[in-house]
Design a protein around this motif. Sequence first.
Motif, PDB file in Angstrom:
ATOM      1  N   TYR A   1       0.666  -1.279  -0.056  1.00 42.71           N
ATOM      2  CA  TYR A   1       0.124  -0.109  -0.185  1.00 42.71           C
ATOM      3  C   TYR A   1       0.891   1.056  -0.046  1.00 42.71           C
ATOM      4  O   TYR A   1       0.497   2.190  -0.811  1.00 42.71           O
ATOM      5  N   CYS A   2       1.930   1.274   0.544  1.00 39.12           N
ATOM      6  CA  CYS A   2       2.687   2.222   0.770  1.00 39.12           C
ATOM      7  C   CYS A   2       3.347   2.546  -0.543  1.00 39.12           C
ATOM      8  O   CYS A   2       3.465   3.717  -0.973  1.00 39.12           O
ATOM      9  N   ALA A   3       3.855   1.718  -1.239  1.00 35.81           N
ATOM     10  CA  ALA A   3       4.675   1.693  -2.480  1.00 35.81           C
ATOM     11  C   ALA A   3       3.597   2.379  -3.332  1.00 35.81           C
ATOM     12  O   ALA A   3       3.993   3.447  -4.242  1.00 35.81           O
ATOM     13  N   VAL A   4       2.574   1.865  -3.528  1.00 36.20           N
ATOM     14  CA  VAL A   4       1.414   2.433  -4.443  1.00 36.20           C
ATOM     15  C   VAL A   4       1.331   4.085  -4.084  1.00 36.20           C
ATOM     16  O   VAL A   4       0.908   4.710  -4.936  1.00 36.20           O
ATOM     17  N   ALA A   5       1.138   4.282  -2.724  1.00 39.02           N
ATOM     18  CA  ALA A   5       0.733   5.724  -2.391  1.00 39.02           C
ATOM     19  C   ALA A   5       1.962   6.509  -2.781  1.00 39.02           C
ATOM     20  O   ALA A   5       1.891   7.557  -3.237  1.00 39.02           O
ATOM     21  N   CYS A   6       3.267   5.660  -2.617  1.00 41.25           N
ATOM     22  CA  CYS A   6       4.241   6.658  -3.201  1.00 41.25           C
ATOM     23  C   CYS A   6       4.389   6.917  -4.589  1.00 41.25           C
ATOM     24  O   CYS A   6       4.467   8.090  -5.222  1.00 41.25           O
ATOM     25  N   ALA A   7       3.810   5.839  -5.431  1.00 38.33           N
ATOM     26  CA  ALA A   7       3.731   5.990  -6.916  1.00 38.33           C
ATOM     27  C   ALA A   7       2.809   7.013  -7.252  1.00 38.33           C
ATOM     28  O   ALA A   7       3.050   7.927  -8.175  1.00 38.33           O
ATOM     29  N   GLU A   8       1.657   7.351  -6.508  1.00 34.90           N
ATOM     30  CA  GLU A   8       0.747   8.240  -6.794  1.00 34.90           C
ATOM     31  C   GLU A   8       1.143   9.570  -6.665  1.00 34.90           C
ATOM     32  O   GLU A   8       0.760  10.677  -7.409  1.00 34.90           O
ATOM     33  N   ALA A   9       2.484   9.824  -6.065  1.00 30.73           N
ATOM     34  CA  ALA A   9       2.835  11.213  -6.054  1.00 30.73           C
ATOM     35  C   ALA A   9       3.290  11.697  -7.339  1.00 30.73           C
ATOM     36  O   ALA A   9       3.325  12.976  -7.578  1.00 30.73           O
ATOM     37  N   TRP A  10       3.547  10.942  -8.234  1.00 30.16           N
ATOM     38  CA  TRP A  10       4.104  11.117  -9.537  1.00 30.16           C
ATOM     39  C   TRP A  10       3.203  10.939 -10.487  1.00 30.16           C
ATOM     40  O   TRP A  10       3.303  11.302 -11.805  1.00 30.16           O
ATOM     41  N   ARG A  11       1.693  10.934 -10.053  1.00 33.43           N
ATOM     42  CA  ARG A  11       0.837  10.762 -11.262  1.00 33.43           C
ATOM     43  C   ARG A  11       0.655  12.265 -11.898  1.00 33.43           C
ATOM     44  O   ARG A  11       0.582  13.067 -11.192  1.00 33.43           O
ATOM     45  N   GLY A  12       0.534  12.038 -13.333  1.00 33.21           N
ATOM     46  CA  GLY A  12       0.495  13.205 -14.023  1.00 33.21           C
ATOM     47  C   GLY A  12       1.615  14.273 -13.969  1.00 33.21           C
ATOM     48  O   GLY A  12       1.332  15.317 -14.189  1.00 33.21           O
ATOM     49  N   ALA A  13       2.675  13.720 -13.634  1.00 34.18           N
ATOM     50  CA  ALA A  13       3.955  14.758 -13.301  1.00 34.18           C
ATOM     51  C   ALA A  13       4.512  15.170 -14.648  1.00 34.18           C
ATOM     52  O   ALA A  13       5.251  16.126 -14.892  1.00 34.18           O
ATOM     53  N   GLY A  14       4.297  14.378 -15.785  1.00 34.85           N
ATOM     54  CA  GLY A  14       5.078  14.626 -16.854  1.00 34.85           C
ATOM     55  C   GLY A  14       6.517  14.274 -17.110  1.00 34.85           C
ATOM     56  O   GLY A  14       6.759  13.462 -16.149  1.00 34.85           O
ATOM     57  N   GLU A  15       7.149  15.049 -17.812  1.00 35.41           N
ATOM     58  CA  GLU A  15       8.431  14.589 -18.311  1.00 35.41           C
ATOM     59  C   GLU A  15       9.449  15.336 -16.883  1.00 35.41           C
ATOM     60  O   GLU A  15       9.856  16.413 -17.418  1.00 35.41           O
ATOM     61  N   VAL A  16       9.449  14.746 -15.802  1.00 32.91           N
ATOM     62  CA  VAL A  16      10.256  15.401 -14.834  1.00 32.91           C
ATOM     63  C   VAL A  16      11.280  14.424 -14.371  1.00 32.91           C
ATOM     64  O   VAL A  16      11.075  13.310 -14.602  1.00 32.91           O
ATOM     65  N   LEU A  17      12.319  15.020 -13.458  1.00 34.03           N
ATOM     66  CA  LEU A  17      13.145  13.915 -12.992  1.00 34.03           C
ATOM     67  C   LEU A  17      12.651  13.487 -11.863  1.00 34.03           C
ATOM     68  O   LEU A  17      12.497  14.240 -10.670  1.00 34.03           O
ATOM     69  N   ALA A  18      12.390  12.106 -11.718  1.00 36.24           N
ATOM     70  CA  ALA A  18      12.039  11.463 -10.387  1.00 36.24           C
ATOM     71  C   ALA A  18      13.264  11.336  -9.505  1.00 36.24           C
ATOM     72  O   ALA A  18      14.058  10.441  -9.851  1.00 36.24           O
ATOM     73  N   SER A  19      13.161  11.738  -8.465  1.00 37.67           N
ATOM     74  CA  SER A  19      14.365  11.329  -7.573  1.00 37.67           C
ATOM     75  C   SER A  19      13.824  10.736  -6.554  1.00 37.67           C
ATOM     76  O   SER A  19      13.955  11.390  -5.131  1.00 37.67           O
ATOM     77  N   PRO A  20      13.641   9.436  -6.242  1.00 36.29           N
ATOM     78  CA  PRO A  20      13.171   8.716  -4.958  1.00 36.29           C
ATOM     79  C   PRO A  20      14.395   8.463  -4.077  1.00 36.29           C
ATOM     80  O   PRO A  20      15.410   7.873  -4.607  1.00 36.29           O
ATOM     81  N   MET A  21      14.098   8.611  -2.714  1.00 39.00           N
ATOM     82  CA  MET A  21      15.352   8.256  -1.826  1.00 39.00           C
ATOM     83  C   MET A  21      14.809   7.261  -0.984  1.00 39.00           C
ATOM     84  O   MET A  21      13.817   7.368  -0.125  1.00 39.00           O
ATOM     85  N   GLY A  22      15.283   5.992  -1.061  1.00 39.64           N
ATOM     86  CA  GLY A  22      14.841   4.852  -0.121  1.00 39.64           C
ATOM     87  C   GLY A  22      14.012   3.972  -1.006  1.00 39.64           C
ATOM     88  O   GLY A  22      13.694   4.150  -2.328  1.00 39.64           O
ATOM     89  N   LEU A  23      14.044   2.702  -0.252  1.00 41.52           N
ATOM     90  CA  LEU A  23      13.263   1.619  -1.237  1.00 41.52           C
ATOM     91  C   LEU A  23      11.961   1.688  -1.574  1.00 41.52           C
ATOM     92  O   LEU A  23      11.600   1.624  -2.866  1.00 41.52           O
ATOM     93  N   ILE A  24      11.001   1.951  -0.583  1.00 41.75           N
ATOM     94  CA  ILE A  24       9.724   2.154  -0.761  1.00 41.75           C
ATOM     95  C   ILE A  24       9.539   3.463  -1.968  1.00 41.75           C
ATOM     96  O   ILE A  24       8.725   3.134  -2.889  1.00 41.75           O
TER      97      ILE A  24
END
Length: 245
Positions: free
Chosen positions: A14-37
């Motif tokens: 659930y946490c991983a999917v919730a994190c993914a939602e942060a980038w919904r509709g972001a377009g062409e941006v650099l995604a910089s996730p820090m940490g496994l989840i």
Amino acid sequence: MTDSSPAPVSRAEYCAVACAEAWRGAGEVLASPMGLIPSVGARLAKRTFSPDLLLTDGEAMLVGLDGRPEGWLPYRRHLAMVTGGRRHVMMGASQIDAYGNQNISCVGDWERPSRQLLGVRGAPVNTLNNRVSYWVPRHSKRVFVERVDMVCGVGYDRAGDAPFHRLVRVVSDLGVFDFATPDHRMRLVSVHPGVTVDEVRAATGFALVTGPEVPSTREPTPEELRLVREVLDPRGLRDREVAPR
């Protein structure tokens, strides 16, 4: 006869999917996730609903869905993206307050701290110049505090008119939060299944904004579950990051 039904969705999933939602509709941006989840979340977003995300290997290479290099990102270009609002980073927080001020530097008086942490690092530039979200694997009053001991990441009450400042969401092992309130105080958006609103309030050191009803965090689709379990994290390391309660 063996049971072929899929395993129940774990809190970490659930946490991983919730994190993914942060980038919904972001377009062409650099995604910089820090940490496994957050990393699982970013790669899940790119494979599903945000295919234009740019992912890196943590250094100078842009990588594709299979993790193989597909481009080079010079440091000067990386800095241009950071300072021009073309990046969305998901960081950790040792402390975070109701307006999104974040601390990763020290606990206690900064002149004589009781605990030394990572240091300020790039948090001020990140928060003032591009979109930022936070991931907290263990939600507690020690992390969600009334006032952070030192401001590293800048919250809404301190950002002024910084043109690219935007705190998108906070994801913890209890729920999902945003700042979509008139005064930009933290709001509880959803609770993960099995968690109650009262549990979240009891683990938070300030008054949370909540609506009359708080929904559950959305269920992952069968394809999202397959990707998480078979492609993105087949070793199941996600369950080590989100401790059972």
